[in-house]
Design a protein around this motif. Structure first.
Motif, PDB file in Angstrom:
ATOM      1  N   UNK A  62       1.220  -1.375  -0.109  1.00 16.68           N
ATOM      2  CA  UNK A  62       0.156   0.059   0.576  1.00 16.68           C
ATOM      3  C   UNK A  62       1.027   1.394  -0.321  1.00 16.68           C
ATOM      4  N   UNK A  63       2.320   0.960   0.962  1.00 15.81           N
ATOM      5  CA  UNK A  63       2.756   1.819   1.180  1.00 15.81           C
ATOM      6  C   UNK A  63       3.689   2.489  -0.614  1.00 15.81           C
ATOM      7  N   UNK A  65       1.869   1.958  -3.864  1.00 13.96           N
ATOM      8  CA  UNK A  65       1.660   2.699  -4.500  1.00 13.96           C
ATOM      9  C   UNK A  65       1.020   4.085  -4.297  1.00 13.96           C
ATOM     10  N   UNK A  66       1.584   4.301  -2.500  1.00 14.32           N
ATOM     11  CA  UNK A  66       1.462   5.843  -1.833  1.00 14.32           C
ATOM     12  C   UNK A  66       2.231   6.499  -3.026  1.00 14.32           C
ATOM     13  N   UNK A  67       4.211   5.412  -3.485  1.00 14.14           N
ATOM     14  CA  UNK A  67       4.963   6.437  -3.201  1.00 14.14           C
ATOM     15  C   UNK A  67       4.839   6.940  -4.880  1.00 14.14           C
ATOM     16  N   UNK A  69       2.631   7.545  -6.684  1.00 13.08           N
ATOM     17  CA  UNK A  69       1.341   8.835  -6.551  1.00 13.08           C
ATOM     18  C   UNK A  69       1.935   9.379  -6.089  1.00 13.08           C
ATOM     19  N   UNK A  70       3.428   9.922  -5.312  1.00 14.20           N
ATOM     20  CA  UNK A  70       3.878  11.023  -4.957  1.00 14.20           C
ATOM     21  C   UNK A  70       4.494  11.815  -6.151  1.00 14.20           C
TER      22      UNK A  70
END
Lengths: 147, 199
Positions: A62-63, A65-67, A69-70
Motif C-alpha cells: 500500500x505504501x 502505491x503511495x510512493x 502516486x507521490x
C-alpha cells in the motif's frame, strides 16, 4: 470513598485513572458487580473493535502505491479555500486559537463545516495590520506573545 | 530507526529520508486502517482512503509543526479526509459503502480473536462483533469518528477535540453516547443469546 462513577470513568478512560484508582480498582471490582460488569462490557467492545478475520492490516504494497502516486502527481495549485487546520498552519497558531476567535474571522459554513477564503483572510489581515499601525501610532499597543 | 520518535522520523523525512516515512507507516498502519475500516465499513474503501491520507500526510510534511505530536496530527488529517469523503457521498456513488442492511445479513468471517479454537466462543464473539458493528453504524458519522479516534486510534479527549475542531465537552458527550449505544447493543445480544432466540 470513591463514587462508582469515578471507578467507571477509569474503566473507559486511562487518562482519568489516578493513583487511588489504580490502587483500589481490584478491590472495588471484587465488591461491586455493577462496575465489574461494565469493565467486562468495555473489554468486549474493545475486542470487537479490534482486528477481525478478513481485516488484516495492509502490507508495504500500500505504501509502495503511495510512493508511486507521490512521484506521478505533482503538487496541486494552492486552493483558495482553507480548512480550520490549514488556516491555523498558515497563521502559525494552534487550531484551538483559531477556533476560539472564530467569530472574528471571515468564515462561512457549508454542510456543517467551516471554510475560509484565502483572499478574505488576506483582507482581514490587512485590516488588522491597519488597526495595529493606528494603535501603535496612538501608543496603545500592548506587547504580544513572542511565539 | 526504532529508537527514533515519530516526530524525529517526520523531520528526517522532510530532509529527504523516505525510509523514515516507511517506518512511520509501519508504526501507525494498524490503528489508521482500523479507524478507516470502522468508519467506512468496507475494506476496499478503507484501503483507498488510507492511500489518500498517507499521500496527504507526505505532501503536508513541510507544514508539520515539530512541537506537536505526530499521531494526533496524522489522525486529524485522516478524520477530515474520511468525513469529507463520507459527506460527499463518493463512496456511495461507487457502490463501496456497505449499507446497514447488508451489514446485518453479512455473516462472513467475523470470529473470535481470543479463543479461536473454541467453536462456541467463536460464534459468540462473531455475534458480538456484528452487534457492535450495527450499533456503531447507527451513530452519526462525526460521533462515530470521535468514538473511534478515542477507542481505536488511542487519542486523548483533548486530541480528539483538536482533531475534529470541536469542544472537549462535546467529545465527552459523544463518547458517553457511543458507549451507551454499544453497551445497549451488547445487552440485547446477551439477552438474545441467553434466550436462544433467532434474529
Amino acid at each position: 470513598m470513591m463514587d462508582c462513577a469515578v471507578w467507571r470513568a477509569g474503566v473507559w478512560d486511562p487518562e482519568s485513572r489516578d493513583d487511588r484508582w489504580t490502587a483500589g480498582w481490584d478491590a472495588h471490582r471484587g465488591s461491586c458487580a455493577s462496575c465489574a460488569c461494565e469493565e467486562q462490557e468495555a473489554l468486549q467492545i474493545r475486542s470487537a473493535l479490534g482486528e477481525g478475520p478478513g481485516e488484516e492490516t495492509p502490507g508495504t504494497e500500500l505504501m509502495d502505491r503511495v510512493w508511486t502516486r507521490l512521484v506521478e502527481q505533482p503538487p496541486e495549485a494552492q486552493s483558495d479555500l482553507m480548512t480550520l487546520e490549514e488556516l491555523a498552519r498558515w497563521l502559525q497558531v494552534p487550531v484551538d486559537d483559531v477556533y476560539a476567535h472564530l467569530d472574528q474571522l471571515p468564515a462561512f459554513e457549508f454542510a456543517g463545516r467551516v471554510r475560509f477564503r484565502r483572499s478574505a483572510i488576506e483582507s482581514w489581515i490587512e485590516e488588522r495590520e491597519r488597526q495595529w499601525r493606528m494603535q501603535s501610532a496612538a501608543g496603545v499597543v500592548a506587547g504580544g506573545r513572542r511565539s | 530507526m526504532d529508537e527514533l520518535t515519530d516526530e524525529e522520523l517526520l523531520v528526517l523525512y522532510k530532509h529527504g529520508r523516505n525510509d523514515a516515512f516507511d517506518q512511520l507507516y509501519l508504526r501507525h498502519r494498524q490503528g489508521l486502517f482500523l479507524y478507516l475500516l470502522r468508519m467506512c465499513r468496507d475494506r476496499l474503501g478503507a484501503e483507498e482512503m488510507m492511500q489518500d491520507v498517507l499521500f496527504k500526510v507526505a505532501r503536508s510534511a513541510g507544514d508539520y509543526e515539530p512541537r506537536g505530536r505526530f499521531r494526533p496530527w496524522l489522525f486529524r488529517i485522516a478524520a477530515n479526509h474520511c468525513l469529507n469523503v463520507l459527506d460527499s457521498g463518493d463512496q456511495k456513488r461507487q457502490g463501496r459503502l456497505v449499507l446497514l442492511s447488508d451489514f446485518e445479513t453479512r455473516g462472513d468471517a467475523r470470529v473470535a480473536l481470543t479463543t479461536p479454537d473454541d467453536p462456541a466462543h467463536r460464534v459468540e464473539a462473531t455475534e458480538t462483533r456484528e452487534a457492535i458493528g450495527r450499533a456503531l453504524a447507527s451513530l452519526d458519522e462525526r460521533q462515530r469518528s470521535a468514538f473511534l479516534l478515542f477507542e481505536v486510534a488511542g487519542l486523548s479527549g483533548n486530541e480528539v477535540a483538536s482533531a475534529m475542531g470541536i469542544p472537549v465537552g462535546t467529545v465527552k458527550t459523544w463518547l458517553h453516547r457511543g458507549r451507551e449505544r454499544l453497551r445497549r447493543a451488547l445487552g440485547r445480544e446477551r439477552t438474545r443469546a441467553e434466550g436462544g432466540g433467532t434474529r
